[in-house]
Design a protein around this motif. Sequence first.
Motif, PDB file in Angstrom:
ATOM      1  N   GLY A  67       0.826  -1.203   0.000  1.00  0.00           N
ATOM      2  CA  GLY A  67       0.000   0.000   0.000  1.00  0.00           C
ATOM      3  C   GLY A  67       0.859   1.252   0.000  1.00  0.00           C
ATOM      4  O   GLY A  67       0.527   2.255  -0.641  1.00  0.00           O
ATOM      5  N   THR A  68       1.958   1.185   0.736  1.00  0.00           N
ATOM      6  CA  THR A  68       2.894   2.316   0.752  1.00  0.00           C
ATOM      7  C   THR A  68       3.410   2.591  -0.658  1.00  0.00           C
ATOM      8  O   THR A  68       3.458   3.746  -1.107  1.00  0.00           O
ATOM      9  CB  THR A  68       4.081   1.996   1.693  1.00  0.00           C
ATOM     10  N   ASP A 164      -6.199   7.402  -0.056  1.00  0.00           N
ATOM     11  CA  ASP A 164      -5.554   6.333   0.701  1.00  0.00           C
ATOM     12  C   ASP A 164      -6.679   5.451   1.239  1.00  0.00           C
ATOM     13  O   ASP A 164      -7.281   5.725   2.281  1.00  0.00           O
ATOM     14  CB  ASP A 164      -4.702   6.908   1.832  1.00  0.00           C
ATOM     15  N   ALA A 166      -6.345   2.274   2.020  1.00  0.00           N
ATOM     16  CA  ALA A 166      -5.692   1.074   2.562  1.00  0.00           C
ATOM     17  C   ALA A 166      -6.569   0.350   3.590  1.00  0.00           C
ATOM     18  O   ALA A 166      -6.505  -0.862   3.722  1.00  0.00           O
ATOM     19  CB  ALA A 166      -4.354   1.443   3.194  1.00  0.00           C
ATOM     20  N   GLN A 167      -7.387   1.111   4.318  1.00  0.00           N
ATOM     21  CA  GLN A 167      -8.217   0.504   5.371  1.00  0.00           C
ATOM     22  C   GLN A 167      -9.666   0.348   4.934  1.00  0.00           C
ATOM     23  O   GLN A 167     -10.513  -0.023   5.747  1.00  0.00           O
ATOM     24  CB  GLN A 167      -8.164   1.377   6.645  1.00  0.00           C
ATOM     25  N   SER A 189      -4.076  -1.440   0.288  1.00  0.00           N
ATOM     26  CA  SER A 189      -3.056  -2.271   0.931  1.00  0.00           C
ATOM     27  C   SER A 189      -3.636  -3.647   1.206  1.00  0.00           C
ATOM     28  O   SER A 189      -4.795  -3.757   1.623  1.00  0.00           O
ATOM     29  CB  SER A 189      -2.613  -1.648   2.259  1.00  0.00           C
ATOM     30  N   LYS A 194      -5.161  -6.210   7.023  1.00  0.00           N
ATOM     31  CA  LYS A 194      -6.203  -5.400   6.375  1.00  0.00           C
ATOM     32  C   LYS A 194      -7.429  -6.264   6.062  1.00  0.00           C
ATOM     33  O   LYS A 194      -7.357  -7.489   6.123  1.00  0.00           O
ATOM     34  CB  LYS A 194      -5.646  -4.750   5.100  1.00  0.00           C
TER      35      LYS A 194
HETATM   36  C1  LIG Z   1      -1.689  -0.052   5.980  1.00  0.00           C
HETATM   37  C2  LIG Z   1      -1.762   1.359   5.543  1.00  0.00           C
HETATM   38  C3  LIG Z   1      -0.895   1.891   4.580  1.00  0.00           C
HETATM   39  C4  LIG Z   1       0.304   1.163   4.050  1.00  0.00           C
HETATM   40  O1  LIG Z   1       0.074  -0.083   3.528  1.00  0.00           O
HETATM   41  P1  LIG Z   1       1.259  -1.173   3.492  1.00  0.00           P
HETATM   42  O2  LIG Z   1       0.696  -2.224   2.602  1.00  0.00           O
HETATM   43  O3  LIG Z   1       1.469  -1.632   4.892  1.00  0.00           O
HETATM   44  O4  LIG Z   1       2.459  -0.523   2.919  1.00  0.00           O
HETATM   45  C5  LIG Z   1      -1.087   3.190   4.168  1.00  0.00           C
HETATM   46  N1  LIG Z   1      -2.054   3.953   4.691  1.00  0.00           N
HETATM   47  C6  LIG Z   1      -2.901   3.493   5.626  1.00  0.00           C
HETATM   48  C7  LIG Z   1      -3.973   4.395   6.140  1.00  0.00           C
HETATM   49  C8  LIG Z   1      -2.772   2.190   6.099  1.00  0.00           C
HETATM   50  O5  LIG Z   1      -3.606   1.752   7.053  1.00  0.00           O
END
Ligand SMILES: *Cc1c(COP(=O)(O)O)cnc(C)c1O
Length: 379
Positions: A67-68, A164, A166-167, A189, A194
Amino acid sequence: MPMTPQSTPVPPLDLAAQFADLRDELLSELAAVASSGYYVLGPKVSALEEALAEYCGTKHALGLSSGTDALLVAMMTLEVGPGDEVIVPTFTFFGTAGTVARLNARPVFCDIVPETYNLDVGQLERLITPRTKAIIPVHLYGQLADMRALLEIAAGHDLPVIEDAAQAIGAQGDDGARAGSFGLFGCLSFYPTKNLGALGDAGALLTNDENLFETARKLRIHGSGHTYYHDHVGGNFRIDAIQAAILTLKLKHLEEWTERRRARATRYTELITAAGLVPEHVRPPQEINGRHVYHQYVLRVQRRDELATFLKDRRIGAGVYYPLPLHLQRCFADLGYKAGDFPHAERAAAEVLALPIYPELTNQQQQVVVDALAAFYRR
Ligand SMILES: *Cc1c(COP(=O)(O)O)cnc(C)c1O
């Protein structure tokens, strides 16, 4: 009455239980990839990308290493660099702002709305400057930021929006549109914890823009369109075939898992309310912007750190996401922020507590957690 530590442990999450449920299917996917000899990118990755784009409602999805890296590739595609500013909430996971800094651009922090913990769109206008290159809203804990208002402001300034998400995979606005499909880019991510988790690191970038997608695809493999000929300086942001195969299989279960998370969130709120803890000691999360996917079920609580220790002693896996807002992190000291700059974020950092939530969580475990909360405040 002497306190005896609770005997039923409630872990913060149970990834092994999810694996056990899908064990045979997952193992046969692993074996198929191992036998194929195709371990990085390839047909399993293309299949995942198609399935993700369809699920999230975008034209394209690009499988990536994390995700990063999805955030990084999104910004590299837009040529974010030295002298640029990118607006991000200060109350989020580090990666949201860390990627901005890694590109030698400046993270410009924004406070949050206390009810949703998401970027306060009302403060955006005042943060936008001629150097602003992008806005990154975060859909924290699994609930969308106020995307309608945000997109309007971004459009007024001709600024790209990178979500973003990711969540928040599967989170939806009132019109049904999914997290990651609102902005120019959406970042996902698949870190194991997750809502859709790989068996290691993985991520994805979503977009509807054909040209940006092609650029991002090149950046994933050192900026090359044709092997050993480089149009850009990219990186190795590739995803493994094994992760893609696992994720494609798990994605078929995501809607069911999300509904199970939502049912557990509703149940927590009912139990906590029935225990008489609301609102004096505890405030449950509020579902304000569409469908919340409860990556975390986050309470605001009195005496947070004391409560966290009390629960830990009873082997209940409660967590604090996040204890220090990003504007107060040591690595960002030279940006010149100070305590008091973002009062809502600072207050949230002192008051939030996430309870264990996952599809496999049982009624009995939820009761144990709420009994422990009640016991703490009754002392
Ligand atoms: C987990 C997360 C990321 C990064 O994801 P990774 O896969 O761990 O690199 C970025 N932003 C948020 C809000 C996250 O919760």
